[in-house]
Design an enzyme around this catalytic site. Structure first.
Site, PDB file in Angstrom:
ATOM      1  N   ARG A   1     -14.642  12.197   1.068  1.00 51.81           N
ATOM      2  CA  ARG A   1     -13.332  11.957   0.439  1.00 51.81           C
ATOM      3  C   ARG A   1     -12.743  13.333   0.156  1.00 51.81           C
ATOM      4  NH1 ARG A   1     -11.488   7.870  -4.319  1.00 51.81           N
ATOM      5  NH2 ARG A   1     -11.596   6.531  -2.482  1.00 51.81           N
TER       6      ARG A   1
ATOM      7  N   GLN B   1     -10.910   1.058   2.978  1.00 50.11           N
ATOM      8  CA  GLN B   1     -10.233   0.073   2.128  1.00 50.11           C
ATOM      9  C   GLN B   1      -9.612  -1.031   2.971  1.00 50.11           C
ATOM     10  OE1 GLN B   1     -10.072   0.109  -1.439  1.00 50.11           O
ATOM     11  NE2 GLN B   1      -9.509  -1.988  -0.952  1.00 50.11           N
TER      12      GLN B   1
ATOM     13  N   ASP C   1       0.006  -0.215  -4.053  1.00 49.11           N
ATOM     14  CA  ASP C   1      -0.892   0.866  -4.483  1.00 49.11           C
ATOM     15  C   ASP C   1      -0.125   1.699  -5.510  1.00 49.11           C
ATOM     16  OD1 ASP C   1      -2.953   2.759  -4.595  1.00 49.11           O
ATOM     17  OD2 ASP C   1      -2.435   3.714  -2.691  1.00 49.11           O
TER      18      ASP C   1
ATOM     19  N   CYS D   1      -5.689  -1.946  -3.912  1.00 49.32           N
ATOM     20  CA  CYS D   1      -6.968  -1.271  -3.652  1.00 49.32           C
ATOM     21  C   CYS D   1      -7.661  -0.811  -4.926  1.00 49.32           C
ATOM     22  CB  CYS D   1      -6.761  -0.089  -2.713  1.00 49.32           C
ATOM     23  SG  CYS D   1      -5.683   1.202  -3.373  1.00 49.32           S
TER      24      CYS D   1
ATOM     25  N   ARG E   1     -15.596  -3.957  -0.405  1.00 50.41           N
ATOM     26  CA  ARG E   1     -15.869  -2.581   0.033  1.00 50.41           C
ATOM     27  C   ARG E   1     -17.358  -2.442   0.368  1.00 50.41           C
ATOM     28  NH1 ARG E   1     -12.538   1.601  -1.562  1.00 50.41           N
ATOM     29  NH2 ARG E   1     -13.931   2.823  -0.248  1.00 50.41           N
TER      30      ARG E   1
END
Ligand code: CP
Ligand code: NVA
Length: 298
Positions: A101, A131, A216, A256, A284
């Protein structure tokens, strides 16, 4: 065979993505049935905060009989400027799979190019493909195939929105993005998918007839100092009941997470008893386990 990476949804073919999701559903039904050959190790490099991504990858590796190692830039030489390529050569010589990430998508591309093992994108500024695996799994679980459906994206043309554009292509659905001027998704991605992706200004226009609505946060990680300006720009872009009223009667909605109740989504929808957002978060785990299995056996 060449090492397979998962940096965007386009790294797997549509048929391979369907296979991963079918396997994810199996893994969800029977948690005990999935084991990797013993001792597989994942390095998890986090340059941004995470709850779901970290917990799902770490729990998933352990459930499959492996191990996951959390690496933060504070504690590794990556954080002190060791070149990405050198880090990739060394880390990939010691583990079986890497999850990253980070900020710029170019960083994960450079890491993958120098890595001898599969690299999974756990979110960059540009994409969040894991996601989307969970989101599509959740839609299929509750409503069946997503092919040919209409999906409304309400809000920022950000990393999640970009992955929705890739998903529209790979899973064959129509995507209508409602965003304020200046917050559109990348023009090249929209142009490359012109037949199935469109941009409108009014959330109601995107929501009309939609089978899935998704949103989001207005300010993503790294954009904290833009929060106030963005809150102004996105006023009126809340996923809330009036949008569901013009959507398909069986529409579901996703986020998400983490969510800001009263900003991009109403508290009422977040806390509705029939919300599938919590399934989305749990998925997930299952989707990524199937992805890890795929990448390690491809
Ligand atoms: N949705 C998501 O990626 O959550 P985290 O930032 O908690 O990992
Ligand atoms: N767009 C958000 C997603 C968080 C999972 C961010 O990048 O912060």
């Amino acid at each position: 065979m060449a090492v397979r990476h998962f940096l965007t949804l386009l790294d797997l073919s549509p048929a391979e993505l369907q296979r991963v999701l079918a396997r994810a559903a199996e893994m969800k039904r029977d948690r005990a049935a999935n084991r990797l050959p013993p001792g597989r190790i994942m390095a998890m490099i986090f340059e941004k905060a995470s709850t779901r991504t970290r917990v799902s990858f770490e729990a998933g590796m352990v459930q499959m009989g492996g191990h996951a190692m959390f690496l933060s830039p504070r504690d590794t030489q990556l954080g002190r400027g060791e070149p990405v390529e050198d880090s990739a050569r060394v880390i990939s010589s010691m583990v079986d799979i890497v999850m990253i990430r980070t900020f710029g998508h170019d960083i994960i591309e450079r890491f993958a190019a120098a890595s001898t093992v599969p690299v999974i994108n756990g979110l960059t500024d540009s994409f969040h493909p894991c996601q989307l695996l969970a989101d599509i799994q959740t839609f299929i679980e509750h409503r069946g195939p997503i092919q040919g459906k209409r999906v409304a994206w309400i809000g920022d043309g950000n990393n999640m929105c970009h992955s929705y554009i890739n998903a529209a292509r790979q899973f064959d659905f129509e995507l209508v993005v409602a965003c304020p001027q200046g917050y559109e998704p990348r023009a090249d991605l929209v142009a490359a998918n012109a037949g199935r992706v469109s941009i409108v200004r009014k959330p109601l226009d995107a929501a009309r007839g939609a089978h899935l609505l998704a949103t989001d946060v207005w300010a993503s990680m790294g954009q904290e100092e833009e929060q106030a300006r963005r809150a102004q720009a996105f006023a009126g872009y809340q996923l809330e009941r009036s949008l569901l009223e013009v959507a398909s009667p069986d529409a579901i909605y996703l986020h998400c997470l983490p969510a800001h109740r009263g900003e991009e989504i109403s508290a009422e929808l977040m806390d509705a008893p029939d919300s599938v957002i919590w399934d989305e978060a749990e998925n997930r785990l299952h989707a990524q386990k199937a992805l890890i299995e795929f990448l390690l056996t491809a």
